[in-house]
Design a protein around this motif. Structure first.
Motif, PDB file in Angstrom:
ATOM      1  N   LEU A  85       0.987  -1.200  -0.077  1.00 28.40           N
ATOM      2  CA  LEU A  85      -0.009   0.155   0.115  1.00 28.40           C
ATOM      3  C   LEU A  85       0.678   1.126  -0.041  1.00 28.40           C
ATOM      4  N   LEU A  86       1.870   1.285   0.931  1.00 26.11           N
ATOM      5  CA  LEU A  86       2.652   2.419   0.877  1.00 26.11           C
ATOM      6  C   LEU A  86       3.459   2.692  -0.372  1.00 26.11           C
ATOM      7  N   ALA A  87       4.096   1.442  -0.931  1.00 26.85           N
ATOM      8  CA  ALA A  87       4.687   1.567  -2.143  1.00 26.85           C
ATOM      9  C   ALA A  87       3.965   2.249  -3.438  1.00 26.85           C
ATOM     10  N   ALA A  88       2.462   1.603  -3.334  1.00 21.89           N
ATOM     11  CA  ALA A  88       1.441   2.140  -4.283  1.00 21.89           C
ATOM     12  C   ALA A  88       1.368   3.515  -4.326  1.00 21.89           C
ATOM     13  N   MET A  89       1.101   4.150  -3.361  1.00 20.22           N
ATOM     14  CA  MET A  89       0.935   5.434  -2.930  1.00 20.22           C
ATOM     15  C   MET A  89       2.295   6.263  -3.028  1.00 20.22           C
ATOM     16  N   GLY A  90       3.378   5.963  -2.718  1.00 21.07           N
ATOM     17  CA  GLY A  90       4.460   6.471  -2.917  1.00 21.07           C
ATOM     18  C   GLY A  90       4.853   6.670  -4.645  1.00 21.07           C
ATOM     19  N   LEU A  98      10.883   7.610 -13.065  1.00 23.66           N
ATOM     20  CA  LEU A  98      11.265   7.160 -11.726  1.00 23.66           C
ATOM     21  C   LEU A  98      10.256   5.885 -11.113  1.00 23.66           C
ATOM     22  N   ARG A  99       9.121   6.037 -11.507  1.00 18.80           N
ATOM     23  CA  ARG A  99       8.087   4.985 -11.257  1.00 18.80           C
ATOM     24  C   ARG A  99       8.450   3.511 -12.058  1.00 18.80           C
ATOM     25  N   ALA A 100       9.042   3.708 -13.402  1.00 14.73           N
ATOM     26  CA  ALA A 100       9.528   2.592 -14.165  1.00 14.73           C
ATOM     27  C   ALA A 100      10.594   2.067 -13.418  1.00 14.73           C
ATOM     28  N   VAL A 101      11.531   3.051 -12.578  1.00 12.16           N
ATOM     29  CA  VAL A 101      12.807   2.255 -12.407  1.00 12.16           C
ATOM     30  C   VAL A 101      12.376   1.561 -11.008  1.00 12.16           C
ATOM     31  N   PHE A 102      11.708   2.398  -9.965  1.00  9.14           N
ATOM     32  CA  PHE A 102      11.159   1.861  -8.875  1.00  9.14           C
ATOM     33  C   PHE A 102      10.153   0.618  -8.983  1.00  9.14           C
TER      34      PHE A 102
END
Length: 276
Positions: A85-90, A98-102
């Motif tokens: 959940l925290l990862a999705a919100m972040g 950056l989203r693709a890398v993360f």
């Protein structure tokens, strides 16, 4: 001619579907039936009995392993769902690159063989001189389950309408109230699905458990696997039957809850037009 061909294709597809269903459920039925087998040999029927359930109730080692698996699955599934959940919100607040890398780093354990992850974690724990036990077992299962939880929650979070959160903010909600009253209820189904999937994966995991378990932290799959050396008895079938029954009750409970919500006309989407 074309209609006849279509009918044959539909008939063939129906038979394939029946074969797939039989392939999936016949072994479960066999396990349930053989749990009442009076023979010490699993595959040889010798009459009806319930004594293996009594044997299971007295098998402290098997029950202890069941408790370890349930405890580890409960903790790892909860942590994986929370971190997902925290990862999705972040990730929703990151730029596309950056989203693709993360996301690539987060989902990397899905493509790496689990035995490689197990060896790597064992090396890390050895370098840190960490004692193998429940903590290392939970961390190992977290590595396996987190990508699945993040994948489910990320998809559900990406489908949310941003205007609902903006409307809640306009109506006086702060960030926490907006999350608690709008975002969290909308993600409830995804969170439950992610938790159940992670619990199932963790409960039945054997590869990662082999590398990260220690003294007093033997899981149920490892215990059952060790019994293969001396031969399985219908006691294992009795345990499997109870687990199937427990799973069926959970599915039934969730299904009845959903049916009740539909019949009562409940709307799982909270109204953003009501000021808290």
């Amino acid at each position: 001619m074309k209609q006849r061909t279509t009918h044959r294709m539909d008939s063939a597809a129906a038979w394939v579907a029946r074969a797939v269903i039989a392939f999936l459920y016949v072994p479960i039925v066999v396990v349930v039936v053989l749990s009442f087998n009076d023979s010490d040999i699993t595959y040889k029927w010798a009459g009806f009995t319930t004594r293996w359930y009594g044997v299971l109730a007295r098998d402290t080692e098997l029950l202890d392993a069941l408790g370890v698996s349930a405890e580890v699955a409960l903790v790892s599934a909860t942590l994986a769902t929370l971190c997902g959940l925290l990862a999705a919100m972040g990730m929703a607040r990151l730029r596309p690159r950056l989203r693709a890398v993360f996301g690539g780093g987060l989902f990397l354990p899905l493509v790496i063989p689990e035995i490689v992850l197990g060896v790597a974690l064992l090396s890390v724990f050895g370098t840190l001189h960490a004692d193998l036990g429940l903590t290392t077992l939970v961390l190992g299962h977290l590595v396996v389950t987190l990508p699945y939880a993040a994948l489910i929650i990320l998809g559900a979070h990406g489908a949310l309408d941003p205007s609902l959160t903006e409307a809640a903010t306009d109506l006086g909600c702060n960030a926490w109230e907006s999350f608690r009253r709008v975002t969290l209820p909308l993600l409830r189904q995804a969170l439950v699905a992610a938790w159940l999937l992670c619990f199932t994966i963790s409960f039945g995991n054997i590869v990662m458990s082999t590398f990260t378990n220690g003294v007093g932290s033997t899981t149920l799959p490892l215990r059952v696997y060790s019994l293969l050396k001396v031969g399985l008895t219908p006691e294992i079938n009795a345990l499997g039957t109870l687990l199937v029954l427990f799973t069926f009750l959970i599915i039934l409970g969730v299904g009845l809850r959903q049916m009740r919500r539909v019949l009562l006309g409940g709307d799982p989407v909270p109204s953003a037009s009501r000021k808290p």
